[in-house]
Design a protein around this motif. Structure first.
Motif, short mmCIF file in Angstrom:
data_model
loop_
_atom_site.label_atom_id
_atom_site.label_comp_id
_atom_site.label_asym_id
_atom_site.label_seq_id
_atom_site.Cartn_x
_atom_site.Cartn_y
_atom_site.Cartn_z
N GLU A 187 0.84 -1.21 0.00
CA GLU A 187 0.00 0.00 0.00
C GLU A 187 0.87 1.25 0.00
OE1 GLU A 187 -3.79 -1.94 2.46
OE2 GLU A 187 -2.26 -0.77 3.52
N MET A 188 1.97 1.21 0.74
CA MET A 188 2.90 2.35 0.79
C MET A 188 3.49 2.60 -0.60
SD MET A 188 3.31 3.63 3.94
CE MET A 188 4.97 4.26 3.99
N LEU A 189 3.97 1.54 -1.24
CA LEU A 189 4.61 1.69 -2.55
C LEU A 189 3.60 2.04 -3.64
CD1 LEU A 189 7.16 -1.28 -2.44
CD2 LEU A 189 7.56 1.13 -1.94
N GLY A 190 2.34 1.74 -3.41
CA GLY A 190 1.30 2.07 -4.38
C GLY A 190 0.75 3.48 -4.25
N LEU A 191 1.15 4.19 -3.20
CA LEU A 191 0.64 5.55 -2.99
C LEU A 191 1.09 6.49 -4.10
CD1 LEU A 191 1.17 6.10 0.86
CD2 LEU A 191 -1.02 5.89 -0.34
N GLU A 192 0.17 7.36 -4.53
CA GLU A 192 0.47 8.38 -5.51
C GLU A 192 0.14 9.75 -4.91
OE1 GLU A 192 -1.55 7.32 -9.11
OE2 GLU A 192 -0.45 5.41 -9.32
N TRP A 193 0.74 10.79 -5.46
CA TRP A 193 0.55 12.13 -4.88
C TRP A 193 -0.91 12.55 -4.91
CZ3 TRP A 193 3.93 13.81 -1.75
CH2 TRP A 193 5.29 13.54 -1.92
N LYS A 194 -1.67 12.06 -5.88
CA LYS A 194 -3.09 12.43 -5.94
C LYS A 194 -3.89 11.78 -4.81
CE LYS A 194 -4.13 8.98 -9.55
NZ LYS A 194 -2.77 8.87 -10.13
N ASP A 195 -3.29 10.82 -4.09
CA ASP A 195 -3.96 10.18 -2.95
C ASP A 195 -3.85 11.01 -1.68
OD1 ASP A 195 -4.56 7.94 -4.54
OD2 ASP A 195 -2.59 7.06 -4.13
N VAL A 196 -3.06 12.07 -1.72
CA VAL A 196 -2.85 12.91 -0.54
C VAL A 196 -3.59 14.23 -0.70
CG1 VAL A 196 -1.14 14.01 0.96
CG2 VAL A 196 -0.55 11.90 -0.27
N ASN A 197 -4.49 14.53 0.24
CA ASN A 197 -5.18 15.81 0.27
C ASN A 197 -4.45 16.71 1.26
OD1 ASN A 197 -6.96 18.00 0.81
ND2 ASN A 197 -8.69 16.77 0.11
N PHE A 198 -3.64 17.62 0.74
CA PHE A 198 -2.81 18.46 1.59
C PHE A 198 -3.62 19.52 2.35
CE2 PHE A 198 0.30 16.81 -1.47
CZ PHE A 198 1.28 16.35 -0.59
N LYS A 259 15.18 11.46 -18.72
CA LYS A 259 15.25 10.08 -18.22
C LYS A 259 14.19 9.81 -17.16
CE LYS A 259 20.20 9.46 -19.12
NZ LYS A 259 21.52 9.18 -18.51
N TRP A 260 13.56 10.87 -16.66
CA TRP A 260 12.52 10.70 -15.63
C TRP A 260 11.25 10.12 -16.25
CZ3 TRP A 260 12.54 11.17 -10.42
CH2 TRP A 260 11.30 11.16 -9.76
N ILE A 261 10.71 9.08 -15.63
CA ILE A 261 9.48 8.44 -16.09
C ILE A 261 8.35 8.82 -15.13
CG2 ILE A 261 8.35 6.23 -16.61
CD1 ILE A 261 11.20 5.10 -17.04
N GLU A 262 7.36 9.52 -15.62
CA GLU A 262 6.29 10.02 -14.76
C GLU A 262 5.32 8.91 -14.36
OE1 GLU A 262 4.95 12.08 -12.19
OE2 GLU A 262 6.23 13.29 -13.50
N THR A 263 5.22 8.66 -13.07
CA THR A 263 4.30 7.64 -12.55
C THR A 263 3.37 8.20 -11.49
OG1 THR A 263 5.87 6.97 -10.82
CG2 THR A 263 6.00 5.80 -12.94
N ASP A 264 3.69 9.39 -10.96
CA ASP A 264 2.95 10.03 -9.87
C ASP A 264 3.13 9.30 -8.53
OD1 ASP A 264 1.33 12.23 -9.03
OD2 ASP A 264 -0.34 10.85 -8.77
N ARG A 265 3.98 8.25 -8.51
CA ARG A 265 4.21 7.52 -7.27
C ARG A 265 4.97 8.40 -6.27
NH1 ARG A 265 3.16 1.83 -8.03
NH2 ARG A 265 1.11 1.99 -8.99
N ILE A 266 4.63 8.24 -5.01
CA ILE A 266 5.31 9.01 -3.96
C ILE A 266 6.71 8.46 -3.73
CG2 ILE A 266 5.30 9.59 -1.50
CD1 ILE A 266 2.27 9.74 -1.61
#
Length: 357
Positions: A187-198, A259-266
């Motif tokens: 679950e930690m590794l699957g977190l994406e920035w859109k999952d966080v409501n700042f 070289k950066w691959i966008e995944t949105d992962r935290i």
């Protein structure tokens, strides 16, 4: 054969044939192993999650050795019960010394669950009339208490994190979040920035990141259970740590450029791809060696979170919801000792408030 022997054998075959017809299918004479392999193709690989299927495949060898040769229609509760009892003294096959090198009660239950699921399918296909696992019991296996930090050790860990360089900050963020949420590793590794409501300080679990050799490495899956989809509100300090890591990740993104691959992962590697499952544990082991901290596993952070909730007097239903367990019974079974300790403390509080003279 004499006429009398022929007549006797004929009657025996008639009875056997009629029994098979009553069961709806003569192929009930198939051996358990052969039927189990059919079950994998017809049901498991279609209906179950990849990780569950892989786990069942790892248990095949022991099951087939014990009961695979028995005809499906001749498999009894006694056969399965003997297998379960034998598992209680069996050695782990992975060589780990966890639980003294013996199988845990949880693992033994998984063996029974696999056999029972296959037998349920056989009943549904009208191969047998009753599931022989119905009356099988699991002997109690004494397992060591879960290892996790005390409050003092957890505070020591957080204090030591302040001295870590920016190059290690994603791991500081990882373990800080793990302590305050109790999220599973996937679950930690699957977190994406859109999952966080700042704005509301709420973090949601919407996916899990798992590893499968058959799938060629990491893959994203839906959460373990429906109850695993959950949202937790975290302290502002945790949000501040996340914001700091977000800044450092952006610096890393600019540094590697195309070289950066966008995944949105935290939690990512240097190029934006999801962090390997072994990376946090590898860092933490080295961290403990450097600082003198007692080493515990990633999952121990989840146990610490549960222990803190229970000792704070949070009810079992809420603890279940926070941890994402499918039922409250699961929570009670895993954290029996913690609940008993909390109950004992509660009784002492009553005695102190109302002393008996």
């Amino acid at each position: 054969m004499t006429e009398r022997q022929i007549e006797k054998e004929l009657q025996r075959q008639v009875v056997h044939f009629e029994e098979a017809c009553l069961k709806g299918n003569v192929v009930a004479t198939i051996k358990f192993e052969d039927f189990a392999r059919q079950w994998f193709k017809e049901y498991a690989e279609i209906r179950l999650k990849q990780r569950t299927v892989e786990g069942y495949h790892q248990m095949e060898k022991r099951i087939y050795k014990a009961i695979g040769h028995i005809r499906l229609d001749k498999l009894t509760t006694r056969h399965i019960q003997k297998f379960i009892i034998d598992l209680c003294s069996a050695e782990r096959e992975d060589g780990r010394n966890r639980n003294g090198g013996k199988l845990s009660t949880k693992t033994i239950k998984l063996y029974k669950s696999m056999i029972s699921t296959i037998c349920d399918y056989a009943v549904k296909m009208q191969m047998i009339s009753v599931n022989p696992c119905r009356n099988v019991t699991i002997p109690k296996v004494i397992t060591p208490e879960k290892e996790f930090y005390s409050i003092e050790e957890a505070q020591q860990m957080l204090d030591l994190f302040r001295n870590e360089p920016d190059s290690n900050f994603k791991y500081v963020c990882f373990y800080t979040l793990a302590v305050y949420t109790g999220f599973r590793l996937g679950e930690m590794l699957g977190l994406e920035w859109k999952d966080v409501n700042f704005e509301t300080n709420v973090i949601s679990v919407n996916r899990t990141c798992l590893y499968s050799k058959a799938k060629g490495g990491l893959y994203t899956e839906t959460p373990k259970t429906q109850q695993s989809r959950r949202s937790l509100k975290v302290p502002q300090g945790v949000i501040d740590v996340l914001l700091r890591w977000k800044e450092l990740q952006n610096v890393q993104r600019q540094r590697v450029g195309s070289k950066w691959i966008e995944t949105d992962r935290i939690f990512t590697k240097w190029n934006g791809l999801t962090l390997d499952r072994s990376a946090p544990g590898y860092f933490y082991k080295k961290f403990c060696e450097r600082t003198g901290m007692r080493y515990v596993t990633n999952h121990s952070m989840r146990h610490l979170n549960a222990s803190l909730l229970i000792n704070a007097g949070v009810d079992v239903k809420t603890v279940q919801s926070c941890l994402g367990h499918s039922t409250a019974t699961t929570t009670l079974q895993i954290y029996t000792h913690s609940f008993r300790t909390a109950q004992a403390a509660a009784m002492e509080a009553v005695a102190e408030a109302l002393p008996l003279k």
